[in-house]
Structures are given as C-alpha cells and as structure tokens.
Motif scaffolding. Sequence first.
Motif, PDB file in Angstrom:
ATOM      1  N   ALA A 121      -8.417   2.741   1.266  1.00 33.72           N
ATOM      2  CA  ALA A 121      -8.255   3.614   2.461  1.00 33.72           C
ATOM      3  C   ALA A 121      -8.622   5.006   1.759  1.00 33.72           C
ATOM      4  N   PHE A 148       7.391  -5.891  -1.370  1.00 36.14           N
ATOM      5  CA  PHE A 148       6.195  -4.899  -0.604  1.00 36.14           C
ATOM      6  C   PHE A 148       6.680  -5.081   0.810  1.00 36.14           C
ATOM      7  N   GLY A 149       6.785  -3.911   1.565  1.00 37.73           N
ATOM      8  CA  GLY A 149       7.053  -4.269   2.865  1.00 37.73           C
ATOM      9  C   GLY A 149       5.865  -3.388   3.659  1.00 37.73           C
ATOM     10  N   GLU A 150       5.528  -2.254   3.240  1.00 44.87           N
ATOM     11  CA  GLU A 150       4.734  -1.299   3.757  1.00 44.87           C
ATOM     12  C   GLU A 150       4.377  -0.253   3.020  1.00 44.87           C
ATOM     13  N   ILE A 151       3.210   0.244   3.124  1.00 40.65           N
ATOM     14  CA  ILE A 151       2.807   1.657   2.532  1.00 40.65           C
ATOM     15  C   ILE A 151       2.045   2.561   3.407  1.00 40.65           C
ATOM     16  N   PHE A 199       1.377  -8.620  -2.827  1.00 37.09           N
ATOM     17  CA  PHE A 199       1.185  -7.198  -3.307  1.00 37.09           C
ATOM     18  C   PHE A 199       1.088  -7.309  -4.915  1.00 37.09           C
ATOM     19  N   ILE A 235      -0.899  -1.009  -6.578  1.00 38.63           N
ATOM     20  CA  ILE A 235      -1.555   0.324  -5.695  1.00 38.63           C
ATOM     21  C   ILE A 235      -2.019   1.419  -6.696  1.00 38.63           C
ATOM     22  N   TYR A 236      -3.135   1.876  -6.652  1.00 40.02           N
ATOM     23  CA  TYR A 236      -3.590   3.162  -7.497  1.00 40.02           C
ATOM     24  C   TYR A 236      -4.325   4.110  -6.540  1.00 40.02           C
ATOM     25  N   PHE A 237      -4.348   5.324  -7.244  1.00 37.20           N
ATOM     26  CA  PHE A 237      -5.246   6.313  -6.481  1.00 37.20           C
ATOM     27  C   PHE A 237      -6.438   6.638  -7.539  1.00 37.20           C
ATOM     28  N   MET A 274      -0.975   2.293   5.803  1.00 32.28           N
ATOM     29  CA  MET A 274      -2.211   1.931   5.456  1.00 32.28           C
ATOM     30  C   MET A 274      -2.206   0.291   5.449  1.00 32.28           C
ATOM     31  N   ILE A 275      -1.008  -0.272   4.956  1.00 32.21           N
ATOM     32  CA  ILE A 275      -0.966  -1.910   5.320  1.00 32.21           C
ATOM     33  C   ILE A 275       0.568  -2.091   5.081  1.00 32.21           C
ATOM     34  N   ARG A 276       0.729  -3.337   6.037  1.00 34.22           N
ATOM     35  CA  ARG A 276       2.144  -3.710   5.972  1.00 34.22           C
ATOM     36  C   ARG A 276       2.026  -5.439   5.431  1.00 34.22           C
ATOM     37  N   ALA A 277       3.254  -5.727   5.123  1.00 30.43           N
ATOM     38  CA  ALA A 277       3.289  -7.130   5.044  1.00 30.43           C
ATOM     39  C   ALA A 277       2.860  -7.998   5.906  1.00 30.43           C
ATOM     40  N   ASP A 278       3.140  -7.741   7.199  1.00 30.55           N
ATOM     41  CA  ASP A 278       2.399  -8.600   8.092  1.00 30.55           C
ATOM     42  C   ASP A 278       1.277  -8.381   8.789  1.00 30.55           C
ATOM     43  N   MET A 325       0.004   3.847  -8.807  1.00 28.76           N
ATOM     44  CA  MET A 325       1.350   4.286  -8.250  1.00 28.76           C
ATOM     45  C   MET A 325       2.527   3.331  -8.552  1.00 28.76           C
ATOM     46  N   ILE A 326       2.271   2.225  -8.382  1.00 28.88           N
ATOM     47  CA  ILE A 326       3.362   1.124  -8.489  1.00 28.88           C
ATOM     48  C   ILE A 326       2.556  -0.301  -8.786  1.00 28.88           C
ATOM     49  N   GLN A 348       9.590  -3.548   5.709  1.00 30.05           N
ATOM     50  CA  GLN A 348       8.733  -2.701   6.828  1.00 30.05           C
ATOM     51  C   GLN A 348       9.529  -1.663   7.661  1.00 30.05           C
ATOM     52  N   VAL A 389      -7.413   5.429  -2.047  1.00 28.30           N
ATOM     53  CA  VAL A 389      -6.155   4.441  -2.380  1.00 28.30           C
ATOM     54  C   VAL A 389      -6.718   2.802  -2.449  1.00 28.30           C
ATOM     55  N   PHE A 397       0.841   6.867   4.775  1.00 28.53           N
ATOM     56  CA  PHE A 397       0.672   8.208   4.136  1.00 28.53           C
ATOM     57  C   PHE A 397       1.303   9.099   5.315  1.00 28.53           C
ATOM     58  N   PRO A 411      -7.256   8.814   2.512  1.00 33.20           N
ATOM     59  CA  PRO A 411      -6.589   9.533   3.230  1.00 33.20           C
ATOM     60  C   PRO A 411      -6.986  11.007   3.321  1.00 33.20           C
ATOM     61  N   VAL A 412      -7.750  11.541   2.260  1.00 35.35           N
ATOM     62  CA  VAL A 412      -8.313  12.804   2.225  1.00 35.35           C
ATOM     63  C   VAL A 412      -9.717  12.784   1.737  1.00 35.35           C
ATOM     64  N   CYS A 424      -5.244  -0.759  -2.762  1.00 36.23           N
ATOM     65  CA  CYS A 424      -4.144  -1.692  -2.840  1.00 36.23           C
ATOM     66  C   CYS A 424      -4.728  -3.018  -2.961  1.00 36.23           C
ATOM     67  N   PHE A 441      -3.365  -9.009   4.664  1.00 32.72           N
ATOM     68  CA  PHE A 441      -2.506  -8.630   3.625  1.00 32.72           C
ATOM     69  C   PHE A 441      -2.307 -10.036   3.032  1.00 32.72           C
TER      70      PHE A 441
END
Lengths: 126, 126
Positions: free
Chosen positions: A39, B12-15, A12, A15-17, A1-5, B1-2, B102, A96, B17, A41-42, A98, A9
Amino acid sequence: MIRADSPTFLGFGEIYFSSVHFRSVKAWKRNAAATAHFAVPVGEISMALFDNRPTSPTCGHLETLTVGRSQYVLVTVPPKIWYGFQGLTNPEALIVNCLDRQYDASQTDRLEYPSETVPHLWPELE
Amino acid sequence: MIRADSPTFLGFGEIYFSSVHFRSVKAWKRNAAATAHFAVPVGEISMALFDNRPTSPTCGHLETLTVGRSQYVLVTVPPKIWYGFQGLTNPEALIVNCLDRQYDASQTDRLEYPSETVPHLWPELE
C-alpha cells in the motif's frame, strides 16, 4: 490496509515501511516463498510486475499500475513474481509492505535495473 | 514496524492508516479488548496514555511521548488504556495502527477531548 478476514490475507509475518524518492527506481526484487501486500498511503508510485514462471498461465505478462493518492489500492504480489517501482511524487512516496512470512534475505532474488530479464523501463521524469 | 516474532506481537487482526493535522487533537479512545501498536512513519505526534484501571499497579499514571521523526519507536497500547494524540508537523503526520484483533466499534470507548476523566491538555501550537 488489510484485515485477518481479507480474502487475500494468508497470515502475518512482518510489516515494514520504505520510501522511494521522486524519479528514483527501486527494482527488481522477487520473493521465493513470501506473498507481499503493498500500500502507498503517502504520495504515489508506478509499480511494475512481471511473471516469468514457466508453468504460469500468465507467463511473460508484464503489468504496470499507479498506486497511491490517485488510487489507494492494495497490491498483492505472489511468490516468484518480479516487482519494482518508481517514485512519482516529490519529495518521496511511502510504501508499506505486509508479508505473510518474515523477511529472509536468502529467499529474496534481486536483479539490477535495467535488466533484460524484465522487459520494462520507466520514463525519465522531468 | 512489527514481526511475528516480536516480543510484543500477540496476533494479527488488522492494520490501518490515519493522519492527524498539525495542531489537531484526536482524543480520547480506549479499546476494551484489543492491543494496539502505533508507529508514525511520516511527521511527528505527541501521544498521551492514561491508565485508570482500578486494579493496575500504574492506575492513575499518565504518560506522554513524542513519536515520529525524532524517534521512530513502536508504541504498544494494552486494552483499557486511554490514548490520544496531537499532530506536531505541518501539514500532517501519518499514523499506522496494527491491532491484534479486528476493529469492533462496540469494543471501543470514546470521550470527547478535553475530559475530566483523563488529566492531560495539549498546548495550543503556534
């Protein structure tokens, strides 16, 4: 979904659903300071974004987009942009979110849908 | 989630699915340095964790747990713990993995399931 780089971004916070049922609308919300990344995802949603920031070059601009199984994109919503969505898939879609900072109810504005502030109506789905 | 202030949050590095089909097994994996946080917002999985770190007080300990709609827990997997899962719901379950750094393929060990290294077998589901 997303990365620190990832270029979008910013940090952080949380993150919740959440989910949205087929045909249901969840709108309108606006974060005072947080940047959100969405995002789906479903399933699939129709998302609407509205910019009414007086000093913004895109003030007055409304954007709608489909997010989910037909296009798995990540949608970044800056602070002070109104957003909302409608569920397009039965029984529901999974969203989702973030955020770059932790959720703070006092920093979230809400408007009941429909609202004259945000010029968008979703269709009634069969 | 967190959230950034969660007691198990390390950075945080990455999330990302992934999904696991009903009856399928995805195993075994082990992160050399990353701590992973797993949630299952759709469906349900059976997860197994195995500690074979020689100096660990729980060396040799195997743990299995059900994650998903019957209990929406967050599972934290420290570095050097073997983990894997089986899908329990039809057609699939959605797994969300939030990592403190990551993904780095060179820092991920894999074993083909079943393996004599990890003493766990999932049942064949009807």
